[in-house]
Design an enzyme around this catalytic site. Structure first.
Site, mmCIF file in Angstrom:
data_model
loop_
_atom_site.group_PDB
_atom_site.id
_atom_site.type_symbol
_atom_site.label_atom_id
_atom_site.label_comp_id
_atom_site.label_asym_id
_atom_site.label_seq_id
_atom_site.Cartn_x
_atom_site.Cartn_y
_atom_site.Cartn_z
ATOM 1 N N GLN A 63 -26.073 13.473 1.822
ATOM 2 C CA GLN A 63 -27.265 13.309 2.660
ATOM 3 C C GLN A 63 -28.523 13.691 1.885
ATOM 4 O O GLN A 63 -28.615 14.768 1.313
ATOM 5 C CB GLN A 63 -27.138 14.154 3.943
ATOM 6 C CG GLN A 63 -28.271 13.976 4.921
ATOM 7 C CD GLN A 63 -28.394 12.554 5.487
ATOM 8 O OE1 GLN A 63 -27.391 11.906 5.807
ATOM 9 N NE2 GLN A 63 -29.614 12.060 5.595
ATOM 10 N N LYS A 103 -23.484 9.867 11.736
ATOM 11 C CA LYS A 103 -22.594 9.092 10.860
ATOM 12 C C LYS A 103 -21.133 9.458 11.132
ATOM 13 O O LYS A 103 -20.264 8.585 11.190
ATOM 14 C CB LYS A 103 -22.983 9.337 9.392
ATOM 15 C CG LYS A 103 -24.331 8.691 9.054
ATOM 16 C CD LYS A 103 -24.996 9.194 7.784
ATOM 17 C CE LYS A 103 -26.400 8.588 7.665
ATOM 18 N NZ LYS A 103 -27.198 9.108 6.551
ATOM 19 N N ASP A 161 -22.822 4.414 0.191
ATOM 20 C CA ASP A 161 -24.206 4.509 0.671
ATOM 21 C C ASP A 161 -25.159 3.818 -0.320
ATOM 22 O O ASP A 161 -26.368 3.754 -0.072
ATOM 23 C CB ASP A 161 -24.587 5.992 0.831
ATOM 24 C CG ASP A 161 -25.734 6.209 1.809
ATOM 25 O OD1 ASP A 161 -25.914 5.368 2.718
ATOM 26 O OD2 ASP A 161 -26.462 7.214 1.673
#
Ligand code: NAP
Length: 285
Positions: free
Chosen positions: A99, A55, A122
């Site tokens: 994450q 990412k 996200d």
């Protein structure tokens, strides 16, 4: 039948050149300051570290910056919430990626929901999920949103189709089902307690595999001409759907790797660019 390969790698590459232009424009009107994505990695899981690195690399490729935050395996919920608070109030940071998964002592849901809605690029907060379901402005969960972008790009319209999503996780199966429903598909969600899974899958015009088990869905369960989306990725390059014969059975399918994975990352960085554009507009007002 020779199926169309839904090439997420090529599509994300094409999108990156568009995003690089948008980043240039943002910099030109913002004192050369690039959009910034903050990545938070808690613990030392090597797969998570690889995903975060990928990412950050994608940010670099389009001229964006990232703030890499690494926290030890022993991190508490309180410590993670404090870190998220800092990023929520940091005006230079436009998106926050926490994450998944975090170590088990941390209340992951609480931490996800602590991310400010305007930085939830996200698409992991309950608030964002609810807004997405209600078709209000929100960043979609990156993997299903990337799948929807891919369908749109290949002009596969879910309207009127029967879609079957196998898996109901908060970041994948549930938002995927809601997005397909919002796009006017008729949707069935399957999970570990579903009876007659193969028979349900056999009816699907659009099948999404998000099970987390290598090649769990067998190719002979799939209807001829179905659009097959495999969100899974396992060591050895396996997806959640048996890959053999797919090009003869399906009308279109995502390869593993090179299908859903690149679109997930691309969607995350695209949504960060959108967040930076929105924040510039806000500052002008
Ligand atoms: P997850 O949280 O483990 O969820 C798996 C889902 O599959 C659960 O809802 C579970 O049902 C269901 N399931 C398990 N066994 C089943 C069975 N025998 N029959 C039917 N359903 C069953 O996984 P996830 O995070 O959603 O990820 C799913 C897959 O996508 C994984 O392969 C993961 O690696 C991949 N993934 C890829 C990306 C990407 O960027 N490409 C991103 C995220 C995830 P219950 O709810 O009943 O337990």
């Amino acid at each position: 039948m020779s199926a169309i390969v839904l090439d997420g790698k090529a599509l994300s590459k094409k999108s990156e050149s568009d995003l690089a232009e948008r980043v240039k424009k943002i910099k030109s009107i913002n004192n050369e300051r690039a959009p910034i994505l903050a990545t938070i990695l808690v613990g030392d899981d090597p797969a998570s570290a690889t995903y975060v690195k990928m990412k950050q690399n994608a940010c670099k490729r389009i001229g964006m910056e990232s703030i890499a935050i690494e926290m030890p395996t022993t991190t508490s919920t309180r410590e993670l919430l404090t870190k998220i608070d800092e990023l929520n109030t940091n005006k230079d940071c436009h998106g926050i990626l926490l994450q998944h998964p975090v170590p088990s002592q941390i209340d992951e849901r609480r931490c996800f929901d602590h991310i400010a809605i305007e930085k939830d690029v996200d698409g992991v907060t309950c608030h964002g999920f609810g807004r997405m379901v209600m078709q209000l402005d929100a960043y979609g969960s990156a993997t299903p949103q990337g799948i929807m972008r891919m369908l749109e790009n290949y002009q596969i319209d879910p309207a009127g189709k029967y879609a079957v999503v196998v898996g109901r996780s908060a970041i994948l199966g549930k938002p995927m089902s809601a997005m397909l429903l919002n796009a006017n598909a008729t949707v069935t969600i399957c999970h570990s307690k579903t009876i007659n899974l193969d028979k349900i899958i056999k009816q699907a015009d659009i099948l999404v595999g998000a099970v987390g088990r290598p090649e769990f869905i067998k190719s002979d369960w799939i209807k001829s001409g179905a659009v097959v989306i495999d969100a899974g990725y396992h060591p050895g390059g396996y997806g959640d759907i048996e890959a053999s014969n797919l090009s003869d059975i399906a009308s279109a399918f995502t390869p593993v790797p090179g299908g859903v994975g690149p679109m997930t990352i691309n969607t995350l960085i695209q949504q960060t660019v959108i967040s930076a554009e929105k924040s510039l507009l806000q500052n002008k007002k």
